[in-house]
Design an enzyme around this catalytic site. Structure first.
Site, PDB file in Angstrom:
ATOM      1  N   HIS A  34       0.687  -1.087  -0.080  1.00  0.00           N
ATOM      2  CA  HIS A  34       0.123   0.065   0.088  1.00  0.00           C
ATOM      3  C   HIS A  34       0.970   1.336  -0.015  1.00  0.00           C
ATOM      4  O   HIS A  34       0.563   2.194  -0.553  1.00  0.00           O
ATOM      5  CB  HIS A  34      -0.877   0.174   1.214  1.00  0.00           C
ATOM      6  N   LYS A 146      -0.932  -6.336  -7.961  1.00  0.00           N
ATOM      7  CA  LYS A 146      -1.365  -7.792  -7.479  1.00  0.00           C
ATOM      8  C   LYS A 146      -2.598  -8.086  -7.479  1.00  0.00           C
ATOM      9  O   LYS A 146      -3.121  -9.261  -7.722  1.00  0.00           O
ATOM     10  CB  LYS A 146      -1.109  -7.429  -5.741  1.00  0.00           C
ATOM     11  N   SER A 182       0.117  -9.002   1.376  1.00  0.00           N
ATOM     12  CA  SER A 182      -1.266  -8.971   1.432  1.00  0.00           C
ATOM     13  C   SER A 182      -1.802  -8.778   2.882  1.00  0.00           C
ATOM     14  O   SER A 182      -1.168  -9.138   3.793  1.00  0.00           O
ATOM     15  CB  SER A 182      -1.846  -9.956   0.907  1.00  0.00           C
TER      16      SER A 182
HETATM   17  P1  AMP Z   1      -6.475  -3.957  -0.494  1.00  0.00           P
HETATM   18  O1  AMP Z   1      -6.263  -2.792   0.764  1.00  0.00           O
HETATM   19  O2  AMP Z   1      -6.112  -5.198  -0.269  1.00  0.00           O
HETATM   20  O3  AMP Z   1      -7.830  -3.401  -1.082  1.00  0.00           O
HETATM   21  O4  AMP Z   1      -5.667  -3.195  -1.470  1.00  0.00           O
HETATM   22  C1  AMP Z   1      -5.583  -1.867  -1.836  1.00  0.00           C
HETATM   23  C2  AMP Z   1      -4.632  -1.559  -2.982  1.00  0.00           C
HETATM   24  O5  AMP Z   1      -3.365  -1.847  -2.785  1.00  0.00           O
HETATM   25  C3  AMP Z   1      -5.276  -2.391  -4.308  1.00  0.00           C
HETATM   26  O6  AMP Z   1      -4.893  -1.187  -5.362  1.00  0.00           O
HETATM   27  C4  AMP Z   1      -4.150  -3.462  -4.320  1.00  0.00           C
HETATM   28  O7  AMP Z   1      -3.823  -3.975  -5.630  1.00  0.00           O
HETATM   29  C5  AMP Z   1      -2.942  -2.789  -3.741  1.00  0.00           C
HETATM   30  N1  AMP Z   1      -1.937  -3.720  -3.212  1.00  0.00           N
HETATM   31  C6  AMP Z   1      -2.626  -4.667  -2.396  1.00  0.00           C
HETATM   32  N2  AMP Z   1      -0.954  -5.512  -2.074  1.00  0.00           N
HETATM   33  C7  AMP Z   1      -0.128  -5.083  -2.875  1.00  0.00           C
HETATM   34  C8  AMP Z   1       1.130  -5.575  -3.096  1.00  0.00           C
HETATM   35  N3  AMP Z   1       1.796  -6.398  -2.434  1.00  0.00           N
HETATM   36  N4  AMP Z   1       2.143  -4.633  -3.890  1.00  0.00           N
HETATM   37  C9  AMP Z   1       1.532  -3.494  -4.660  1.00  0.00           C
HETATM   38  N5  AMP Z   1       0.119  -2.987  -4.315  1.00  0.00           N
HETATM   39  C10 AMP Z   1      -0.550  -3.939  -3.534  1.00  0.00           C
END
Ligand code: AMP
Length: 274
Positions: A34, A146, A182
């Site tokens: 993030h 991702k 993640s």
């Molecule tokens: P989330 O909180 O899981 O909904 O993710 C929020 C944003 O962060 C989304 O655009 C995801 O694709 C991105 N994201 C999550 N994990 C990663 C990672 N390991 N590397 C880059 N971006 C990420």
């Protein structure tokens, strides 16, 4: 760092924001992936907004909505340290008022792969993103590679619905052993955590086999053989990076996408085949 908790507060803050305004939507429980999106946003934008919203609309009835990790005070510290200007923490009751009935239907791309395993997931993602983009009105949107199918779906929604925002996807940030970062990695016990990097290795093995001229079934079998026997594979596919159509015969450039369960924890990942 300023915080908005209502739509009215958000409109007031973002309406007065320096431009260009970059936006990083998240579900919180923030990690280095993030923060990489934030770093990219800061490179090109005069101000950066982050939202934290565990969107109930994108979770199925048997999924981990209630258990999803939440750590607003830890997240606030990380975002303030990263130089974020405004944090938007919408309230689910305001986002989805009792008479809420309007949804963004993304079409076939929302029904394959992740969409086949998680019915209505992408409808929930597209709907909340339409709302967030209408509230924040950013100039640039930063999404992680991702969640490649999610990024492809939102790119299509932005194009189809003429949303005035530039979308930038940011490469996946990984742990040293290759596991994609993640928020759900925190669910893994030590044994599952040790198994989890085999998903990435399975994607790499599939790609190596394809590069070596293997047929798609043979390449996917080579990948599946690398996955921990304790894991359950949901899918392993070679798809077009834009349409996510499965490619047969396979050809590069393409994306190799996979999802697997390690115990009750479901992880997704992908690699580009160039
Ligand atoms: P989330 O909180 O899981 O909904 O993710 C929020 C944003 O962060 C989304 O655009 C995801 O694709 C991105 N994201 C999550 N994990 C990663 C990672 N390991 N590397 C880059 N971006 C990420």
């Amino acid at each position: 760092m300023q915080t908005a908790r209502t739509v009215a507060q958000a409109r007031a803050l973002f309406g007065a924001s320096p431009r260009p305004l970059g936006f990083v939507p998240t579900m919180g429980a923030l990690h280095a992936g993030h923060l990489e999106l934030v770093r990219r946003a800061r490179q090109t934008c005069a101000a950066v907004a982050v939202s934290i919203f565990v969107n109930p609309l994108q979770f199925g009835p048997n999924e981990d909505l209630a258990a999803y990790p939440r750590d607003e005070s830890g997240d606030r510290r990380k975002l303030a340290d990263a130089g974020v200007d405004t944090l938007f923490v919408p309230d689910a009751a305001e986002m989805y008022h009792p008479d809420f009935t309007s949804y963004v239907d993304i079409g076939p791309l929302g029904e394959i792969l992740e969409g086949a395993v998680r019915p209505h997931h992408f409808r929930g993602v597209a709907t909340v993103m339409a709302k967030l983009l209408n509230i924040v009105r950013p100039d640039a949107l930063f999404l992680g590679q991702k969640d490649a199918q999610q990024a492809a779906i939102l790119r299509k929604m932005i194009f189809d619905l003429n949303v005035p925002v530039e979308l930038e996807t940011v490469p996946t940030v990984r742990e040293r052993d290759g596991l994609a970062m993640s928020s759900r990695n925190g669910y893994l016990d030590a044994q599952r955590r040790a198994q989890a990097p085999t998903l990435y290795r399975a994607l790499l093995a599939t790609r190596d086999a394809l590069s070596g001229g293997a047929s798609k079934p043979d390449a996917i079998a080579a990948g599946a053989a690398v996955l921990s026997p304790a894991a359950r594979l949901d899918y392993l596919e070679v798809v077009d990076a834009t349409t996510f159509a499965p490619l047969e015969p396979p050809r590069s450039p393409a994306l190799i996408v996979g999802a697997a369960r390690f115990g009750s924890t479901r992880l997704i990942d992908n690699v580009a085949w160039e």
